[in-house]
Motif scaffolding. Sequence first.
Motif, PDB file in Angstrom:
ATOM      1  N   LYS A  90       0.815  -1.222   0.000  1.00 61.83           N
ATOM      2  CA  LYS A  90       0.000   0.000   0.000  1.00 61.83           C
ATOM      3  C   LYS A  90       0.847   1.269   0.000  1.00 61.83           C
ATOM      4  O   LYS A  90       0.359   2.342  -0.358  1.00 61.83           O
ATOM      5  CB  LYS A  90      -0.954  -0.009   1.200  1.00 61.83           C
ATOM      6  CG  LYS A  90      -2.081  -1.024   1.024  1.00 61.83           C
ATOM      7  CD  LYS A  90      -2.986  -1.102   2.222  1.00 61.83           C
ATOM      8  CE  LYS A  90      -4.119  -2.106   1.975  1.00 61.83           C
ATOM      9  NZ  LYS A  90      -4.948  -2.326   3.177  1.00 61.83           N
ATOM     10  N   CYS A  91       2.106   1.144   0.432  1.00 61.91           N
ATOM     11  CA  CYS A  91       3.013   2.298   0.403  1.00 61.91           C
ATOM     12  C   CYS A  91       3.755   2.397  -0.927  1.00 61.91           C
ATOM     13  O   CYS A  91       4.626   3.262  -1.095  1.00 61.91           O
ATOM     14  CB  CYS A  91       4.015   2.212   1.546  1.00 61.91           C
ATOM     15  SG  CYS A  91       3.311   2.543   3.168  1.00 61.91           S
ATOM     16  N   GLY A  92       3.423   1.522  -1.866  1.00 60.11           N
ATOM     17  CA  GLY A  92       3.993   1.619  -3.215  1.00 60.11           C
ATOM     18  C   GLY A  92       5.278   0.858  -3.423  1.00 60.11           C
ATOM     19  O   GLY A  92       5.858   0.912  -4.506  1.00 60.11           O
ATOM     20  N   SER A  93       5.762   0.126  -2.416  1.00 59.91           N
ATOM     21  CA  SER A  93       7.022  -0.602  -2.564  1.00 59.91           C
ATOM     22  C   SER A  93       6.748  -2.095  -2.716  1.00 59.91           C
ATOM     23  O   SER A  93       6.938  -2.880  -1.789  1.00 59.91           O
ATOM     24  CB  SER A  93       7.925  -0.343  -1.352  1.00 59.91           C
ATOM     25  OG  SER A  93       9.148  -1.015  -1.507  1.00 59.91           O
ATOM     26  N   ILE A  94       6.319  -2.474  -3.902  1.00 54.94           N
ATOM     27  CA  ILE A  94       5.985  -3.879  -4.146  1.00 54.94           C
ATOM     28  C   ILE A  94       7.234  -4.748  -4.084  1.00 54.94           C
ATOM     29  O   ILE A  94       7.181  -5.925  -3.712  1.00 54.94           O
ATOM     30  CB  ILE A  94       5.254  -4.049  -5.509  1.00 54.94           C
ATOM     31  CG1 ILE A  94       4.578  -5.417  -5.605  1.00 54.94           C
ATOM     32  CG2 ILE A  94       6.204  -3.806  -6.668  1.00 54.94           C
ATOM     33  CD1 ILE A  94       3.440  -5.614  -4.655  1.00 54.94           C
ATOM     34  N   LYS A  95       8.397  -4.151  -4.388  1.00 53.62           N
ATOM     35  CA  LYS A  95       9.655  -4.899  -4.326  1.00 53.62           C
ATOM     36  C   LYS A  95       9.932  -5.359  -2.899  1.00 53.62           C
ATOM     37  O   LYS A  95      10.270  -6.517  -2.653  1.00 53.62           O
ATOM     38  CB  LYS A  95      10.802  -4.022  -4.831  1.00 53.62           C
ATOM     39  CG  LYS A  95      12.153  -4.721  -4.849  1.00 53.62           C
ATOM     40  CD  LYS A  95      13.239  -3.793  -5.356  1.00 53.62           C
ATOM     41  CE  LYS A  95      14.606  -4.465  -5.304  1.00 53.62           C
ATOM     42  NZ  LYS A  95      15.686  -3.557  -5.758  1.00 53.62           N
TER      43      LYS A  95
END
Length: 638
Positions: free
Chosen positions: A399-404
């Motif tokens: 959800k914070c945009g860091s899928i990695k």
Amino acid sequence: MLICANLNQPWNSPVPTLVLLPKCKTSNDVNQIHARLITTGFIRNQILATKIVLAFSPSPFIPLVDFARYVFFNHIAFRSTKQDEEDPFLWNAVIKSYSHGRDARQAFVILCLMLENGVPLDKFSLSLVLKACSRLGLVKEGMQVHGLLRKLNFGSDLFLQNSLISLYVRCGFIGYARQLFDRMSMRDSVSYNSMIDGYIKRGMIDSARELFDFMPLEDKNLITWNSMISGYTQLENGMDLALELFDKMPDRDLISWNSMINGFVKCRNMEGAQDLFDKMPKRDVVSWADMINGYAKIGKIDLARSLFNEMPERDVVVCNAMMAGYAQNGHCAEALEIFYHLQRDGHLQPDSTTLLIALSAIAQLGHIDKGLTLHRYIKQNKFSLGGKLGVALVDMYSKCGSIKNAVLVFEGIESKTVDHWNAMIGGLAIHGMGELAFKLLMDMERLSVEPDDITYIGVLNACGHAGLVKEGLICFDIMRRVHKMVPKLQHYGCMVDILGRAGQIDEARKFIEEMPIEANDVIWRSLLSACKNHDNIDVAEPAAKQLITLDSRNSSSYVLLSNMYAGLGMWNAASRVRLMMKERNLKKIPGCSWIELEGTVHEFFVEDKSHPQVMEIYSLLNSFSASNSVVKPCMLLN
């Protein structure tokens, strides 16, 4: 512990070893004791061996319990004289180490060993095995013990009969428990309380009340009254009956008061809860936590915080309740502030629940830096990611945009549950990575991880965002045919969304018509949105009518249809829809976007001018607009 050989006792005396027994805690301690017993020959000393079994078998330290069992089976069991065999005391000590500790099933095995070797049983042997069966839900083995105690003429023993009732109740055989209860020649408060508790836990409040009323007054104790109150507080309209019993109670304890407060909190009656809270002769952290939780649930977060500030002494449970209240009401920064205070405070340590709430708050705010810091804290304090904490961490990074980082956390968890897989699939869906989400589902199949309905919602959502119609249909088919799962409304909604996004409007409409359950407003809104995106007015109009019938107060349905008419140049139709909204006093909810800059989250609504830097923002936007008007013709010329 370091064993000292010279304690002013002769080397051939067992006294030094006996002195050391209470000091043992670790495997190293046990190894030293064992070595001493072998070198001195005391390993064959029956008195010393007996004392070791009695000292170590109830220990909370696993190495000591294991050594007690070793000594018993290798140096005591099966070697007793005829006189010793009459007392099963040591056997009971070992059975208890199993029934109340690790590997409770072995208690039943030892009972069988006793029978095979002619070791007499007493009521404690049987009660301990029944306890083990109750813990593990071994109703078949429990029934065998039931038959055995009748053969041994223990069938009328009140203590054992109560143990049997507890076993049947815990294993869900409430009918067997009641038959046994009805046949008992003598009953006590334990008999009644076990049955009443069993009825209440299965929602059979009327049966519990019938037994409560039949119960002799002298047998009723606090457990009886509290059980009945707890049962009534679970009912939707049971608080009046609970209050009636509460007023009749001869004595009350904290559990009585807290049960009533919790019941009022559950039905959102904070006036009733506050009235009891004010009258309480004594409060504990549960009382405060329930009140804080109750006010937070009805949105009165200021009152919750006021109570939190009033507390004479706080613990981590109350801090968690306050944090959860803030997070539930969108005050995530305040929730995190309590967490940071806990970190700074040397008296209280955050637990896994604290970290779960903090991760949820960070996920809502989208603060990736704070998420990374919290992840470091989790690592430094060696919290396990095998449960909910790992799930929350994957969700936070997604959800914070860091899928990695989400993938790295997921791959680093050794024992993954279905919840871990669901969190990762949901994260991939958020980022539009439908192919990877579908691949994860195939990996679950390969690794024999049983998916649940949330798994399929995640994969279907991912397929919808990525435009994977074929994969979505395969997923829906696997769910029904392979895993024999009955699709829920959410799964049907996902399928309508997949078909609608792909422009297959007629197929989506047909899918809705053939659904075995009634489509809700969300599904019809999804179809209407797809119609707008693909300019399909023929399907849009009946869909909009259906939607307005289901949810006439939601402005988004009218706005979608009006915008669609306007986009097709059907201005009269668009005006009619707008007029309908005006007549029904409906207003469009303004769109909202937000951006994080240097740790601060900025919110913007449509035509919003409340931001302190609004003039600079509009000036910058105007400069972009002006530059774009110059750039575009240049691009065309090129």
